[in-house]
Design an enzyme around this catalytic site. Structure first.
Site, PDB file in Angstrom:
ATOM      1  N   GLY A  44    -103.824  88.823  25.228  1.00  0.00           N
ATOM      2  CA  GLY A  44    -105.230  88.680  24.856  1.00  0.00           C
ATOM      3  C   GLY A  44    -106.196  89.248  25.883  1.00  0.00           C
ATOM      4  N   HIS A  45    -105.706  89.771  26.995  1.00  0.00           N
ATOM      5  CA  HIS A  45    -106.597  90.216  28.078  1.00  0.00           C
ATOM      6  C   HIS A  45    -106.127  91.563  28.626  1.00  0.00           C
ATOM      7  CE1 HIS A  45    -108.829  90.022  31.929  1.00  0.00           C
ATOM      8  NE2 HIS A  45    -109.612  89.200  31.276  1.00  0.00           N
ATOM      9  N   PHE A  46    -106.351  92.604  28.060  1.00  0.00           N
ATOM     10  CA  PHE A  46    -106.907  92.907  26.752  1.00  0.00           C
ATOM     11  C   PHE A  46    -105.852  93.697  25.994  1.00  0.00           C
ATOM     12  CE2 PHE A  46    -110.330  92.879  29.923  1.00  0.00           C
ATOM     13  CZ  PHE A  46    -111.135  91.847  29.426  1.00  0.00           C
TER      14      PHE A  46
END
Length: 139
Positions: A44-46
C-alpha cells in the site's frame, strides 16, 4: 560476535525490522535490515512506486538501538524498551526494495531506565534517515 536478535527483541514478522547485528564498539553499534520486495507495507505504500515508510525506518532504528544497548550492557533477557520520543527526525532519501539499510547509532545516555540514542539509517554510505530516539525501560 554472534548475537541472537530474537532473544533480545520481542518483535516477530512482519514487524521485526533488524536482520542482523554487525558490530558494537563502545557506545556505537551497527545492525542491518535488507529491504525486500516482499515487505508487507509495500503493498500500500505505494503500489506503483514502493517506498519504505519513514515510520518503519524509525522503527528499524529503534529496534537496532535496543539490540545495541542490550549488547553493550550484556543483557539478553528480553527486557522491553518503549519508544518515548523521536526528536529531530530527518528523511534524506527514499528507501526502496533491494536496499540494505545500515542501522547505526551512538548511545548518548542510559540511566535509571532511560536511554537516548543518536541514530542513522544509511544505504551504502548515504544517510536515508536520522533521529534522536528516547526509550523508557519498564521494570
Amino acid at each position: 560476535m554472534s548475537v541472537d536478535i530474537r532473544a533480545i527483541l520481542p518483535h516477530r514478522y512482519p514487524f521485526l525490522m533488524v536482520d542482523a547485528f554487525i558490530s558494537q564498539e563502545g557506545d556505537s553499534f551497527e545492525c542491518v535490515k535488507s529491504v525486500s520486495h516482499n515487505e508487507p507495507f509495500f503493498q500500500g505504500h505505494f503500489p506503483e512506486e514502493p517506498v519504505m515508510p519513514g515510520v518503519m525506518i524509525i522503527e528499524a532504528l529503534a529496534q537496532a538501538a535496543a539490540v545495541g544497548l542490550a549488547v553493550r550492557e550484556g543483557q539478553q533477557d528480553g527486557q522491553i524498551g518503549y519508544l518515548a520520543a523521536v526528536d529531530g527526525a530527518k528523511f534524506r532519501r527514499k528507501v526502496v526494495p533491494g536496499d540494505r539499510l545500515r542501522l547505526t547509532g551512538e548511545i548518548l545516555l542510559f540511566r535509571r531506565g532511560l536511554c537516548k540514542v543518536s541514530a542513522k539509517a544509511l544505504v551504502e554510505d548515504e544517510v536515508a534517515a536520522e533521529a534522536t530516539l528516547s526509550f523508557v525501560f519498564a521494570r
